[in-house]
Design a protein around this motif. Sequence first.
Motif, PDB file in Angstrom:
ATOM      1  N   ALA A 220       8.954  11.963   0.348  1.00  0.00           N
ATOM      2  CA  ALA A 220       8.773  12.980   1.402  1.00  0.00           C
ATOM      3  C   ALA A 220       8.094  12.353   2.616  1.00  0.00           C
ATOM      4  CB  ALA A 220       7.935  14.133   0.854  1.00  0.00           C
ATOM      5  N   GLU A 221       7.163  11.446   2.347  1.00  0.00           N
ATOM      6  CA  GLU A 221       6.446  10.795   3.450  1.00  0.00           C
ATOM      7  C   GLU A 221       7.386   9.910   4.275  1.00  0.00           C
ATOM      8  OE1 GLU A 221       1.845   9.315   3.536  1.00  0.00           O
ATOM      9  OE2 GLU A 221       3.215   8.294   2.210  1.00  0.00           O
ATOM     10  N   ARG A 222       8.350   9.282   3.598  1.00  0.00           N
ATOM     11  CA  ARG A 222       9.360   8.478   4.309  1.00  0.00           C
ATOM     12  C   ARG A 222      10.154   9.379   5.276  1.00  0.00           C
ATOM     13  NH1 ARG A 222       9.068   3.079   4.495  1.00  0.00           N
ATOM     14  NH2 ARG A 222       7.081   3.963   5.100  1.00  0.00           N
TER      15      ARG A 222
ATOM     16  N   ALA B  74      11.389  11.542  10.614  1.00  0.00           N
ATOM     17  CA  ALA B  74      11.483  12.704  11.516  1.00  0.00           C
ATOM     18  C   ALA B  74      10.646  12.454  12.771  1.00  0.00           C
ATOM     19  CB  ALA B  74      11.004  13.961  10.790  1.00  0.00           C
ATOM     20  N   ARG B  75       9.491  11.835  12.608  1.00  0.00           N
ATOM     21  CA  ARG B  75       8.633  11.539  13.773  1.00  0.00           C
ATOM     22  C   ARG B  75       9.264  10.460  14.659  1.00  0.00           C
ATOM     23  NH1 ARG B  75       3.184  12.604  13.024  1.00  0.00           N
ATOM     24  NH2 ARG B  75       2.814  11.648  15.039  1.00  0.00           N
TER      25      ARG B  75
ATOM     26  N   GLU C 164       9.201  12.194   6.480  1.00  0.00           N
ATOM     27  CA  GLU C 164       8.302  12.658   7.557  1.00  0.00           C
ATOM     28  C   GLU C 164       8.211  11.591   8.644  1.00  0.00           C
ATOM     29  OE1 GLU C 164       4.311  13.422   6.198  1.00  0.00           O
ATOM     30  OE2 GLU C 164       3.629  13.690   8.264  1.00  0.00           O
TER      31      GLU C 164
ATOM     32  N   VAL D 198       1.721   8.303   8.545  1.00  0.00           N
ATOM     33  CA  VAL D 198       2.715   8.417   9.612  1.00  0.00           C
ATOM     34  C   VAL D 198       2.058   8.322  10.996  1.00  0.00           C
ATOM     35  CG1 VAL D 198       4.368  10.043  10.632  1.00  0.00           C
ATOM     36  CG2 VAL D 198       4.277   9.735   8.159  1.00  0.00           C
ATOM     37  N   ASP D 199       0.930   8.973  11.179  1.00  0.00           N
ATOM     38  CA  ASP D 199       0.299   8.999  12.506  1.00  0.00           C
ATOM     39  C   ASP D 199      -0.020   7.600  13.018  1.00  0.00           C
ATOM     40  OD1 ASP D 199       0.453  11.683  12.745  1.00  0.00           O
ATOM     41  OD2 ASP D 199      -1.592  12.083  12.031  1.00  0.00           O
TER      42      ASP D 199
END
Length: 544
Positions: free
Chosen positions: A264-266, A271-272, A268, A211-212
């Motif tokens: 869950a990573e999707r 959300a970012r 996350e 994500v970062d």
Amino acid sequence: MSEAVSVQYFPVRATATSVTARAMSVHLVNPSHISFGVGVITPRWLFVLGAATPAAYGPPNIVDETLEPLDIHTVNSGDIVGIGIHTGNALRGYEIGTAARARGATVVFGGIHATLYPDEAHELGGAHAVVRGDGDVVWPLVIDHAAHGTLQRRYEGGRVDADRFVPARWDLLPSGRYMWGSVQTVRGCPKHCSFCSVWRTDGQKPRQRGVDSVVAEIIELRRRGFRFVALADDNFYPVALADLAMAERQGNVSRLEQLRALRAERFELMARLAELPADMVFFTQITMEAAEDVSFLDAMRRANIKGALVGVEAVTPEGLKDVYKNFNEAGEALVDRLKKFREHGVYVLGSFIFGLPSDRPSTFEATADVAERAELAFAQFVMLTPYPGTVDFEAWEKKVGESADRVAGIPITRHWLIPQAQRPKVYAPHPVMAPDEIRARTQAVWDRFYSLRRIWVRSRCTPTLRARLAFVLISKLYRQMYANTGIATDSARVNRANRWARLIARPCRRLFVARPLPAWENALSQPGPRKLFAASGDSLRPEG
Ligand code: B12
Ligand code: SF4
């Protein structure tokens, strides 16, 4: 292939500080037989390989021929010319490679088409080397080998793990030329549609980027005035609810955990994205199954993912069977599913295929009706083209074999080598319709969907008059750019469409740009993007 060099055997970067390194230039060329002056979406590979080019060789010269043609005089003896090709632009790529080689440059091909037909790039494109697969990790090695006279004929870039994807170098972007930035968040797709090569080349295992690094690139683009960003993914929704249910039914605990983690990573990531300035607009490609996943759609809305290309392909169960896409709906259920996206704030670009064996003359109007009733914001109606690397292509090639028709002396099973203007519009014989009937009916559907009156009605989905204007312009631009990708028969029509596209493209771009935010410049290392905005004094969205 004994000469192939595989990326696994080498470190990420070999050192290159020799005098030769400084004397030669690296060129990266995205071929196109037509240039519009302005581009819609940044071709991402140019800026990824730009980032992967070792600093010792200086910044690469990036040439996107959709903007303007390469000036071959900028290529000098000893330079390295990297050319990325997909099937549609391979022929132009080969012209460039041949010309660059004649000037004494080292020519390297990569991209999906070179991955599928590496020998062709050698035979017809003047290639000294071909990279198959991902270029992120292997490109610096290729350059070092070229500089040191140890270049190999073939490099296997493989499928690079997501944590080794190289973020694009957006500082190499020419200013004021593109409408949308492009950031990839996942590579690969678990499906297996018969007309698509992605699951075979990029693999069925989704490789999701952290994500970062995705968010950092988006911030970089926003800082440069891009508020529209295409998430250049094969399929933004790699884990469907049905996949979870299946793993649960099978009692496959490790698979279930894996899928849940990906999902869950999707969330996350979304959300970012939701924390970024409220004026951001994202667009992606997604399967229709997402319509039944309300929490996913709501997360998309919060993340400002306002548009998605959905591969509808066909409106009948027979058509879906033709393309191995049984996970899609047909008939009224299809209309309802597509509407779900809209109800949750995601506007759909529906993608339809014409010329499937089960299509009948009535299919065209029926498809146009579905596109309207489903309230699609945009739509594309492509004619079935057997792309290499696909199940469809293999079956077709096997079926026609040696007896394939020839155009300009080239068998139609190598259609990309036929000069653009002479390429057939329809390749496989259809059980009930002649090729020209399919073409004419397809064109009529485009004309109907993109009539000014209908576009104006659809533009009501936008909030302001400026946005409505942007919607109308982009709809017309889309229509004109497509007029020469298969359906137009006469060159006068193609030329007219291209002139129009060039004319509309500049004002269109201005409607997409945002105020650059250079205050973000030094803030990438700060904790979160929302804080950065507050710190920059920008009031697009208050902190907290
Ligand atoms: C985003 C996207 C689009 C966007 C944006 C295009 C743009 N301006 O960038 C839009 C929606 C406009 C689009 C349109 C079309 N697309 Co498209 N698109 C994609 C998608 C999903 C991602 C491309 C991307 O940016 N990837 C990220 C970059 C970093 O990856 P990459 O391009 O693969 O590059 C890597 C390697 O290939 C390699 N590499 C690439 N070039 C080079 C060069 C050198 C020298 C080296 C060493 C390495 C190298 O290194 C890179 C980094 O690892 C791909 C699917 C895919 N997986 O590639 C399809 C894909 C490329 N598209 C495809 C098609 C068919 C089309 C259309 C023809 C669709 C249609 N029917 O109209 C049009 C054609 C547009 C045109 N005329 O160019 C096919 C191409 C198949 C083929 N055999 O050519 C693909 C593979 C999807 C599929 N379903 O099979 N597309
Ligand atoms: S068409 Fe879309 S869903 Fe089907 S395999 Fe290709 S990327 Fe995946």
